[in-house]
Design an enzyme around this catalytic site. Structure first.
Site, PDB file in Angstrom:
ATOM      1  N   ASP A  17      -5.623   2.537  10.272  1.00 45.01           N
ATOM      2  CA  ASP A  17      -6.948   1.700  10.619  1.00 45.01           C
ATOM      3  C   ASP A  17      -7.003   1.162  11.729  1.00 45.01           C
ATOM      4  OD1 ASP A  17      -9.473   1.002   9.846  1.00 45.01           O
ATOM      5  OD2 ASP A  17      -9.137  -0.950   9.428  1.00 45.01           O
ATOM      6  N   GLY A  30       0.652  -1.121   0.361  1.00 47.22           N
ATOM      7  CA  GLY A  30       0.095  -0.055  -0.351  1.00 47.22           C
ATOM      8  C   GLY A  30       0.883   0.971  -0.646  1.00 47.22           C
TER       9      GLY A  30
HETATM   10  P1  IMP Z   1      -4.863  -2.057  10.359  1.00 47.00           P
HETATM   11  O1  IMP Z   1      -3.820  -3.109  10.943  1.00 47.00           O
HETATM   12  O2  IMP Z   1      -6.243  -2.408  10.860  1.00 47.00           O
HETATM   13  O3  IMP Z   1      -3.948  -0.205  10.598  1.00 47.00           O
HETATM   14  O4  IMP Z   1      -4.650  -1.783   8.992  1.00 47.00           O
HETATM   15  C1  IMP Z   1      -3.821  -1.463   8.262  1.00 47.00           C
HETATM   16  C2  IMP Z   1      -3.567  -2.014   6.647  1.00 47.00           C
HETATM   17  O5  IMP Z   1      -5.478  -2.107   6.389  1.00 47.00           O
HETATM   18  C3  IMP Z   1      -3.195  -0.802   5.836  1.00 47.00           C
HETATM   19  O6  IMP Z   1      -2.435  -0.906   5.273  1.00 47.00           O
HETATM   20  C4  IMP Z   1      -4.404  -1.122   4.575  1.00 47.00           C
HETATM   21  O7  IMP Z   1      -3.270  -2.122   3.612  1.00 47.00           O
HETATM   22  C5  IMP Z   1      -5.801  -1.484   4.928  1.00 47.00           C
HETATM   23  N1  IMP Z   1      -6.884  -0.967   4.903  1.00 47.00           N
HETATM   24  C6  IMP Z   1      -7.582  -1.008   6.040  1.00 47.00           C
HETATM   25  N2  IMP Z   1      -8.507   0.866   5.764  1.00 47.00           N
HETATM   26  C7  IMP Z   1      -8.294   0.076   4.308  1.00 47.00           C
HETATM   27  C8  IMP Z   1      -9.719   0.995   3.217  1.00 47.00           C
HETATM   28  O8  IMP Z   1      -9.868   1.690   3.621  1.00 47.00           O
HETATM   29  N3  IMP Z   1      -9.008   0.256   2.029  1.00 47.00           N
HETATM   30  C9  IMP Z   1      -8.013  -0.237   1.136  1.00 47.00           C
HETATM   31  N4  IMP Z   1      -6.913  -0.829   2.661  1.00 47.00           N
HETATM   32  C10 IMP Z   1      -7.065  -0.477   4.373  1.00 47.00           C
HETATM   33 MG    MG Z   2      -1.564  -2.018   3.935  1.00 44.81          MG
END
Ligand code: IMP
Ligand code: MG
Length: 190
Positions: free
Chosen positions: A114, A52
């Protein structure tokens, strides 16, 4: 016939554009200014989280005017792509001998913050390797979704709790090449 001018995607796949190309440019300049100031005279390793980060990070490092080295980490979740993984489900792949960078300041760059589970996991992973100076930078932030108390020093833009794509962010590996960020319409993933 539906218009098809969003890097080959249909405009009806999106509810709205959340971050335009012009806004992205302003965000990159602002964050790069802060990094140029904060890391002046320091050894800096920018470490992107694949996949990403790749567009955001390549724009960002081209506005960084101090010496910088780059590497990547892949943090793969074992689960489905639209649901964030819990920290216990994360598998890490590194692309450099990180042991050689122990005296560097690490700036970890990701597309979106996220739940925070991924960055929390990586913070512990890098601390356990012996890194003392770790900071985080994400292009987007969905504060409503947070499950951890990770501190992210550089944030491009806070957004509502919506699934977004473009500018490196994907849904099932698609939409990463769009030059702006849009909220995906529910009909695409339901
Ligand atoms: P976390 O560990 O929940 O903070 O997730 C982060 C990862 O989830 C990011 O690096 C993205 O790859 C994916 N992610 C979270 N929200 C989105 C979104 O709205 N669109 C696309 N990928 C997302
Ligand atoms: Mg990611």
């Amino acid at each position: 016939m539906e218009s098809n001018n969003n890097s080959g995607y249909f405009a009806s796949d999106f509810k709205k554009i959340l971050v335009s190309e012009d806004e992205i440019e302003g965000i990159i300049c602002r964050i790069a200014d802060e990094i140029n100031r904060d890391y002046k005279d320091k050894k800096l390793l920018v470490c992107g989280i694949l996949k990403g980060c790749f567009i955001f990070m390549s724009d960002l490092i081209r506005k960084i005017e101090i010496p910088v080295e780059i590497t990547f980490i892949k943090a793969s979740s074992y689960g489905s792509s639209s649901v964030s993984a819990g920290a216990e489900n994360i598998k890490v792949t590194v692309f450099s001998e990180l042991e050689n960078y122990k005296n560097y300041n690490i700036l970890v760059v990701d597309d979106i913050l996220d739940t925070g589970n991924t960055l929390c996991f990586l913070e512990k992973y890098l601390k356990d390797m012996g890194f003392d100076n770790i900071n985080f930078c994400t292009f987007l932030d969905k504060p409503e979704r947070r499950e951890t108390d990770i501190y992210v020093k550089y944030i491009g833009k806070q957004i509502e709790n919506e699934f977004v794509v473009g500018y490196g962010l994907d849904f099932n590996e698609k939409y990463r090449n769009m030059p702006f960020v849009a909220a995906l319409d529910e009909k695409v993933y339901d």
